[in-house]
Design a protein around this motif. Structure first.
Motif: not given
Length: 262
Positions: A186-195, A224-226, A234-241
């Motif tokens: 799965i792509l872009d779960l970090a960065g590009n846009v928050w979801e 989520r996701g930065g 930290d914003w790119a970490k999956p646990a970050y809220r």
């Protein structure tokens, strides 16, 4: 479904002692299997829903609590809808209801916060979607030298997450960073846009949970996701809220859809 990835579910430890304060109440969550979009929803995909008269047009003006006229004028051009050349960029400047309606039109739904974290992190407690190595311009679209250059050009003070140039001043076409893929591809779960997720924002419980859906009510929705303008790793970490008022139209928030297997 086409464009989705099946995740069989299972247990995970949700949250992180080293993450944001509101994620430090770690707890065990067990999820049923679900499907998730491989990429964020693109502008052209969203426009198809608009053409079917099932979705409201994405906004071309940024709106969030406390925005100044100067910030609105500077940031609104970053809304992607109906902008030439951005058809395959993620749709942004859509509120929570608009995102939910699109997913409903696709016979899907927004993912829960727990599903989103599981998709990005799995059961092995990865630090980032791609693993434990730090972010680079090859793994995600966040703030690098290109973002700093945009800030200088537009009179906006920016900070960088990494030194390199990821090639995109703002959003990138969905799925552009193959090196940042999760273990399921799965792509872009970090960065590009928050979801956007489906959950109202609220504190975690330390109790074990099965397929949690968040609080029954609230004032802000979890995202989520930065995003492309993120400067904190930290914003790119999956646990970050992070959270946002559901009625906002933000240049840095988009979404992807989930569905239950049939």
């Amino acid at each position: 479904p086409e464009g989705m990835v099946f995740l069989k579910g299972g247990p995970m430890i949700m949250g992180s002692k080293g993450g944001s304060e509101d994620a430090k109440v770690t707890h065990k969550v067990t999820l049923s299997g679900f499907c998730l979009d491989k990429t964020e929803v693109s502008t052209s995909a969203y426009e198809a829903c608009v053409g079917a008269v099932e979705c409201e047009k994405a906004q071309q003006d940024v709106s969030y609590p406390g925005i100044t006229p100067e910030a609105r004028a500077r940031l609104s051009p970053l809304c992607n809808a109906r902008r030439d050349g951005r058809e395959n960029h993620p749709v942004n400047c859509v509120d929570h209801v608009m995102a939910s309606k699109y997913c409903g039109w696709k016979k899907a739904r927004l993912p829960t916060e727990a599903e989103w974290e599981y998709a990005a992190r799995g059961s092995t407690q990865r630090t980032y979607p791609w693993g434990d190595d730090p972010p680079t311009e090859k793994r995600l679209n966040a703030c690098g030298s290109e973002c700093m250059a945009w800030g200088e050009k537009n009179g906006s003070a920016m900070k960088a997450m990494y030194e390199g140039d990821d090639g995109f001043e703002a959003t990138a076409p969905v799925g552009s960073f193959a090196e940042g893929a999760s273990s399921a591809g799965i792509l872009d779960l970090a960065g590009n846009v928050w979801e956007w997720t489906s959950d109202w924002y609220g504190p975690y419980s330390a109790d074990d949970a099965t397929s949690p859906k968040g609080p029954a009510e609230g004032t802000e929705r979890v995202v989520r996701g930065g995003a492309f303008n993120g400067f904190m790793a930290d914003w790119a970490k999956p646990a970050y809220r992070w959270k946002s008022a559901p009625e906002t139209y933000n240049h840095a928030i988009g979404f992807r859809c989930a569905s239950d297997p049939t």
